[in-house]
Design a protein around this motif. Structure first.
Motif, mmCIF file in Angstrom:
data_model
loop_
_atom_site.group_PDB
_atom_site.id
_atom_site.type_symbol
_atom_site.label_atom_id
_atom_site.label_comp_id
_atom_site.label_asym_id
_atom_site.label_seq_id
_atom_site.Cartn_x
_atom_site.Cartn_y
_atom_site.Cartn_z
ATOM 1 N N GLU A 167 -62.402 4.985 92.701
ATOM 2 C CA GLU A 167 -61.291 4.510 91.871
ATOM 3 C C GLU A 167 -61.168 2.996 91.936
ATOM 4 O O GLU A 167 -60.934 2.331 90.908
ATOM 5 C CB GLU A 167 -59.995 5.174 92.340
ATOM 6 N N LEU A 168 -61.325 2.421 93.127
ATOM 7 C CA LEU A 168 -61.250 0.969 93.249
ATOM 8 C C LEU A 168 -62.359 0.279 92.464
ATOM 9 O O LEU A 168 -62.130 -0.759 91.817
ATOM 10 C CB LEU A 168 -61.330 0.568 94.725
ATOM 11 N N MET A 169 -63.554 0.838 92.483
ATOM 12 C CA MET A 169 -64.647 0.243 91.722
ATOM 13 C C MET A 169 -64.397 0.331 90.229
ATOM 14 O O MET A 169 -64.706 -0.610 89.470
ATOM 15 C CB MET A 169 -65.964 0.935 92.086
ATOM 16 N N ASP A 170 -63.801 1.440 89.759
ATOM 17 C CA ASP A 170 -63.462 1.560 88.336
ATOM 18 C C ASP A 170 -62.416 0.522 87.944
ATOM 19 O O ASP A 170 -62.520 -0.121 86.882
ATOM 20 C CB ASP A 170 -62.968 2.976 88.035
ATOM 21 N N GLU A 171 -61.400 0.363 88.773
ATOM 22 C CA GLU A 171 -60.375 -0.629 88.473
ATOM 23 C C GLU A 171 -60.958 -2.045 88.484
ATOM 24 O O GLU A 171 -60.619 -2.874 87.632
ATOM 25 C CB GLU A 171 -59.247 -0.519 89.503
ATOM 26 N N PHE A 172 -61.854 -2.313 89.418
ATOM 27 C CA PHE A 172 -62.474 -3.637 89.476
ATOM 28 C C PHE A 172 -63.318 -3.900 88.239
ATOM 29 O O PHE A 172 -63.347 -5.018 87.705
ATOM 30 C CB PHE A 172 -63.324 -3.721 90.737
ATOM 31 N N GLN A 173 -63.980 -2.854 87.729
ATOM 32 C CA GLN A 173 -64.769 -3.007 86.505
ATOM 33 C C GLN A 173 -63.872 -3.302 85.315
ATOM 34 O O GLN A 173 -64.199 -4.141 84.460
ATOM 35 C CB GLN A 173 -65.611 -1.735 86.267
ATOM 36 N N GLU A 174 -62.757 -2.616 85.224
ATOM 37 C CA GLU A 174 -61.817 -2.881 84.132
ATOM 38 C C GLU A 174 -61.262 -4.296 84.203
ATOM 39 O O GLU A 174 -61.106 -4.975 83.174
ATOM 40 C CB GLU A 174 -60.674 -1.858 84.193
ATOM 41 N N ILE A 175 -60.988 -4.774 85.433
ATOM 42 C CA ILE A 175 -60.489 -6.144 85.580
ATOM 43 C C ILE A 175 -61.542 -7.148 85.114
ATOM 44 O O ILE A 175 -61.232 -8.114 84.397
ATOM 45 C CB ILE A 175 -60.099 -6.398 87.046
ATOM 46 N N ASN A 176 -62.801 -6.937 85.470
ATOM 47 C CA ASN A 176 -63.865 -7.844 85.034
ATOM 48 C C ASN A 176 -64.017 -7.847 83.521
ATOM 49 O O ASN A 176 -64.226 -8.896 82.898
ATOM 50 C CB ASN A 176 -65.189 -7.452 85.688
ATOM 51 N N GLU A 177 -63.924 -6.667 82.894
ATOM 52 C CA GLU A 177 -64.028 -6.611 81.439
ATOM 53 C C GLU A 177 -62.864 -7.321 80.773
ATOM 54 O O GLU A 177 -63.033 -8.007 79.747
ATOM 55 C CB GLU A 177 -64.088 -5.145 80.996
ATOM 56 N N ALA A 178 -61.664 -7.184 81.349
ATOM 57 C CA ALA A 178 -60.506 -7.868 80.768
ATOM 58 C C ALA A 178 -60.639 -9.384 80.892
ATOM 59 O O ALA A 178 -60.316 -10.132 79.956
ATOM 60 C CB ALA A 178 -59.230 -7.391 81.453
ATOM 61 N N LEU A 179 -61.129 -9.857 82.036
ATOM 62 C CA LEU A 179 -61.292 -11.300 82.224
ATOM 63 C C LEU A 179 -62.416 -11.869 81.382
ATOM 64 O O LEU A 179 -62.424 -13.065 81.073
ATOM 65 C CB LEU A 179 -61.561 -11.603 83.699
ATOM 66 N N ALA A 180 -63.393 -11.043 80.992
ATOM 67 C CA ALA A 180 -64.522 -11.525 80.204
ATOM 68 C C ALA A 180 -64.241 -11.566 78.707
ATOM 69 O O ALA A 180 -65.105 -11.981 77.924
ATOM 70 C CB ALA A 180 -65.750 -10.639 80.478
ATOM 71 N N GLN A 181 -63.067 -11.144 78.254
ATOM 72 C CA GLN A 181 -62.759 -11.171 76.828
ATOM 73 C C GLN A 181 -62.635 -12.604 76.332
ATOM 74 O O GLN A 181 -62.136 -13.488 77.020
ATOM 75 C CB GLN A 181 -61.450 -10.413 76.556
ATOM 76 N N ASN A 182 -63.077 -12.844 75.061
ATOM 77 C CA ASN A 182 -62.982 -14.155 74.408
ATOM 78 C C ASN A 182 -61.751 -14.137 73.502
ATOM 79 O O ASN A 182 -61.769 -13.555 72.423
ATOM 80 C CB ASN A 182 -64.258 -14.426 73.599
ATOM 81 N N PHE A 183 -60.688 -14.784 73.988
ATOM 82 C CA PHE A 183 -59.435 -14.756 73.231
ATOM 83 C C PHE A 183 -59.448 -15.710 72.037
ATOM 84 O O PHE A 183 -58.630 -15.573 71.129
ATOM 85 C CB PHE A 183 -58.269 -15.127 74.162
#
Length: 226
Positions: free
Chosen positions: A139-155
């Motif tokens: 679960e922690l690895m899944d959450e960490f992956q979601e955080i990385n994807e959110a930070l990698a977005q080009n706003f």
């Protein structure tokens, strides 16, 4: 009372160990080897005497004595071979006992290790705790992956651009490029490429340059003799 019922028998002496028995047999074999060596020396003496004796009676007497020595030698050799067999059996039995003791120690150590391992697994390493830990890590690895994807977005990049917008933008750029070419005309050619900017090509014979005092000079500015 001792005369009526008799005296209690004394306990028998303890049996010798296999090591002591092997040592005793080895000493007996060494004694046999010494006797056999002594008889060999006697036989060599009789052999030398038989070679030099000419008297038939004396020679026959020597042969009789040599035969007795040879019989004794054969007897000692037979006894030595029997002792060698006994010593081999004793050594085999000793080796078997040592191997059995080593096996007993190995089995005891394995039993102790098995008991300790069961205790550790039962008290300190429960399978349910391991499963829960693995689930938490997933679960922690899944959450960490979601955080990385959110930070990698080009706003800063709009998402509502489609292919029609791209074609329209490209057509507009083509039109602007054609207008620039028509408006500039000759000015589109760099000034250093235009013909008016180039000096006239000489057609007559080249003249030697003249210095300020009227003296002719060459192309490097040096005076030329006339």
């Amino acid at each position: 009372m001792n005369r009526v019922f008799g005296r209690k028998k004394a306990p028998p002496p303890p049996a010798p160990s296999l090591g002591e028995a092997s040592t005793g047999v080895g000493n007996q074999m060494a004694g046999m080897d010494a006797k056999i060596a002594q008889l060999d020396r006697e036989l060599k003496g009789y052999r030398d005497k038989l070679k030099t004796t000419k008297n038939p009676g004396a020679k026959k007497q020597l042969q009789k004595r040599a035969m007795e020595v040879l019989k004794r030698k054969r007897m000692y050799e037979t006894q030595r071979d029997q002792l060698a067999g006994q010593q081999f059996n004793i050594d085999q039995a000793s080796f078997g006992i040592e191997s059995a003791k080593a096996s007993v120690s190995t089995v005891a150590a394995m039993k102790a290790a098995n008991t300790e391992l069961k205790s550790v697994i039962k008290n300190d390493l429960k399978i349910d705790d391991v499963d829960d830990l693995a689930d938490d890590m997933a679960e922690l690895m899944d959450e960490f992956q979601e955080i990385n994807e959110a930070l990698a977005q080009n706003f800063a990049t709009p998402d509502d651009i489609n292919e029609a917008d791209l074609e329209a933008e490209l057509e507009m750029l083509d039109d602007e490029f054609e207008e620039d070419l028509v408006g500039e005309g000759e000015s589109a050619v760099p000034s250093y490429m235009q013909e008016a900017a180039l000096p006239p090509t000489p057609t007559g014979p080249l003249k030697s340059p003249v210095a300020a005092g009227g003296q002719k000079v060459d192309e490097y500015g040096l005076p030329v003799e006339t």
